[in-house]
Write a protein that holds these residues in place. Structure first.
Motif, short mmCIF file in Angstrom:
data_model
loop_
_atom_site.label_atom_id
_atom_site.label_comp_id
_atom_site.label_asym_id
_atom_site.label_seq_id
_atom_site.Cartn_x
_atom_site.Cartn_y
_atom_site.Cartn_z
N TYR A 82 0.81 -1.22 0.00
CA TYR A 82 0.00 0.00 0.00
C TYR A 82 0.84 1.27 0.00
O TYR A 82 0.31 2.36 0.12
CB TYR A 82 -0.99 0.00 1.18
N LYS A 83 2.16 1.12 -0.15
CA LYS A 83 3.06 2.27 -0.26
C LYS A 83 4.00 2.05 -1.45
O LYS A 83 4.42 0.93 -1.71
CB LYS A 83 3.92 2.42 0.99
N ARG A 88 -3.11 3.08 -4.03
CA ARG A 88 -4.39 3.66 -3.61
C ARG A 88 -5.52 2.64 -3.68
O ARG A 88 -6.37 2.57 -2.80
CB ARG A 88 -4.71 4.90 -4.44
N ARG A 138 -5.06 0.39 -0.67
CA ARG A 138 -5.54 1.02 0.57
C ARG A 138 -7.07 1.00 0.63
O ARG A 138 -7.65 0.71 1.68
CB ARG A 138 -4.99 2.44 0.70
N LEU A 184 -9.32 -0.86 3.50
CA LEU A 184 -10.35 -0.14 4.26
C LEU A 184 -11.71 -0.82 4.09
O LEU A 184 -12.48 -0.91 5.05
CB LEU A 184 -10.41 1.32 3.83
N ARG A 228 -12.40 9.12 4.56
CA ARG A 228 -11.99 7.85 3.96
C ARG A 228 -11.13 8.10 2.73
O ARG A 228 -10.11 7.46 2.54
CB ARG A 228 -13.22 7.01 3.59
N CYS A 235 -7.60 8.89 3.53
CA CYS A 235 -6.82 7.69 3.87
C CYS A 235 -6.41 6.92 2.63
O CYS A 235 -5.35 6.30 2.60
CB CYS A 235 -7.60 6.78 4.80
N VAL A 236 -7.25 6.94 1.62
CA VAL A 236 -6.90 6.26 0.37
C VAL A 236 -5.79 7.05 -0.35
O VAL A 236 -4.85 6.46 -0.88
CB VAL A 236 -8.14 6.13 -0.55
N ASP A 240 -0.68 7.78 2.25
CA ASP A 240 -0.20 6.63 3.02
C ASP A 240 0.04 7.01 4.49
O ASP A 240 -0.09 6.17 5.37
CB ASP A 240 1.05 6.01 2.39
N PHE A 282 -3.36 6.87 6.13
CA PHE A 282 -3.72 5.45 6.19
C PHE A 282 -2.98 4.78 7.35
O PHE A 282 -3.59 4.05 8.14
CB PHE A 282 -3.39 4.77 4.86
N ASP A 283 -1.67 5.01 7.46
CA ASP A 283 -0.89 4.44 8.57
C ASP A 283 -1.45 4.90 9.92
O ASP A 283 -1.52 4.11 10.86
CB ASP A 283 0.58 4.84 8.46
#
Length: 143
Positions: A71-72, A78, A81, A85, A100, A103-104, A107, A110-111
């Motif tokens: 996811y990175k 994206r 991620r 989710l 949301r 977060c997508v 990163d 999201f973390d």
């Protein structure tokens, strides 16, 4: 190579591949964590109400991580991620707005959400230290 044993343990036991060799480039981050721990010590105690979190380990332990779910720094980061989710939707929801999507897109955001989710699991499911690490991990706040 002081962290090599940890790298091997994470890889062999949980399939977690460190982003970089442990200890490389993480010195400033570790120093900040130690500073925050000392600064907050009048209100927070390691393993009581203060923990250290490794988001990729949480995802791996929940079956949401691994090399195929990067996811990175990946072409499909994206999308990955968003899928993670979605998988967490039964226990994780967002308030109305763009939270949301943030977060997508990020990163870092999201973390942060995965770290908060880890703390939630620690508090509600009594996640514990791996027994092989209890002696020194307890001192550092690992879960």
């Amino acid at each position: 190579y002081t962290q090599r044993a940890t790298e091997l343990y994470l890889r062999q036991q949980y399939g977690i591949e460190p982003r970089e060799a442990l200890g490389q480039g993480t010195g400033p981050l570790a120093a900040r964590a130690a500073h925050l721990s000392r600064t907050l010590s009048d209100k927070f105690t390691l393993n009581e109400n203060l923990i250290e979190v490794f988001p990729r380990a949480t995802l791996a332990l929940r079956g949401l991580g691994g090399e195929s779910r990067r996811y990175k720094r990946h072409l499909l980061e994206r999308q990955t991620r968003a899928q993670i989710l979605d998988a967490l939707a039964p226990v994780l929801s967002f308030a109305p707005g763009v939270w949301r999507e943030e977060c997508v897109q990020s990163d870092h955001a999201f973390d942060a959400v995965v770290c908060a989710y880890t703390a939630f699991l620690w508090a509600t499911e009594a996640w514990q230290l791996p027994s092989a690490f209890e002696a020194f991990a307890a001192r550092d706040g690992w879960i």
